[in-house]
Scaffold this motif. Sequence first.
Motif, PDB file in Angstrom:
ATOM      1  N   UNK A   3       0.838  -1.206   0.000  1.00 21.63           N
ATOM      2  CA  UNK A   3       0.000   0.000   0.000  1.00 21.63           C
ATOM      3  C   UNK A   3       0.866   1.247   0.000  1.00 21.63           C
ATOM      4  N   UNK A   4       0.224   2.357  -0.325  1.00 18.99           N
ATOM      5  CA  UNK A   4       0.897   3.650  -0.321  1.00 18.99           C
ATOM      6  C   UNK A   4      -0.090   4.688   0.180  1.00 18.99           C
ATOM      7  N   UNK A   5       0.380   5.663   0.925  1.00 18.44           N
ATOM      8  CA  UNK A   5      -0.464   6.701   1.494  1.00 18.44           C
ATOM      9  C   UNK A   5      -0.909   7.690   0.420  1.00 18.44           C
ATOM     10  N   UNK A   6      -2.142   8.163   0.529  1.00 15.21           N
ATOM     11  CA  UNK A   6      -2.689   9.172  -0.370  1.00 15.21           C
ATOM     12  C   UNK A   6      -3.246  10.289   0.500  1.00 15.21           C
ATOM     13  N   UNK A   7      -2.786  11.498   0.279  1.00 14.14           N
ATOM     14  CA  UNK A   7      -3.224  12.626   1.087  1.00 14.14           C
ATOM     15  C   UNK A   7      -3.688  13.751   0.164  1.00 14.14           C
ATOM     16  N   UNK A   8      -4.859  14.310   0.459  1.00 12.77           N
ATOM     17  CA  UNK A   8      -5.374  15.403  -0.365  1.00 12.77           C
ATOM     18  C   UNK A   8      -6.272  16.286   0.483  1.00 12.77           C
ATOM     19  N   UNK A   9      -6.193  17.576   0.271  1.00  9.80           N
ATOM     20  CA  UNK A   9      -7.093  18.504   0.962  1.00  9.80           C
ATOM     21  C   UNK A   9      -8.418  18.539   0.203  1.00  9.80           C
ATOM     22  N   UNK A  10      -9.512  18.403   0.954  1.00 11.02           N
ATOM     23  CA  UNK A  10     -10.847  18.451   0.367  1.00 11.02           C
ATOM     24  C   UNK A  10     -11.693  19.415   1.181  1.00 11.02           C
ATOM     25  N   UNK A  30      -9.188   3.609   5.519  1.00  9.58           N
ATOM     26  CA  UNK A  30      -8.424   3.088   4.388  1.00  9.58           C
ATOM     27  C   UNK A  30      -9.240   2.129   3.525  1.00  9.58           C
ATOM     28  N   UNK A  31      -9.970   1.220   4.155  1.00  8.38           N
ATOM     29  CA  UNK A  31     -10.796   0.257   3.420  1.00  8.38           C
ATOM     30  C   UNK A  31     -11.948   0.984   2.732  1.00  8.38           C
ATOM     31  N   UNK A  32     -12.569   1.924   3.441  1.00  7.01           N
ATOM     32  CA  UNK A  32     -13.695   2.666   2.874  1.00  7.01           C
ATOM     33  C   UNK A  32     -13.267   3.455   1.631  1.00  7.01           C
TER      34      UNK A  32
END
Length: 133
Positions: A3-10, A30-32
Amino acid sequence: METKNLCAKIPLELHAKVRAEQEKSGLTLGVYITDVLTKFYEGGTVKMNEPTRTLAFQIPDELFWRIKDHLARETERTGKKLSQKDFVLGLIEQALEESERAAGIEPAESDAVEDGEEGGAETSDANEAEPET
């Protein structure tokens, strides 16, 4: 699975909605998010808590291959994968809406097919359908 982390401002409103739905689902974040993104990229609508039922039936081999050819042509034509599931759901929704209109019943709202756009998770080619999770 690696796995790899994904980060984003929303936007805050969207964040609150995502977290509320994630908590209702009982899944980890993470699963959701993996489920939401997978369904999005497979072209389906994302409804994590909607109850579902399995509808399984067998069809003649010739019809099966005609459907597969149609799905391939539509995917090529639109650039978006059309699944067996959403193809069949679209046909069922269309038939039900026509029947309801003919009977003077207001058709129920549906997300299965809008303006001819279809997509979603591929259903199994097996004789027995697996329940959706």
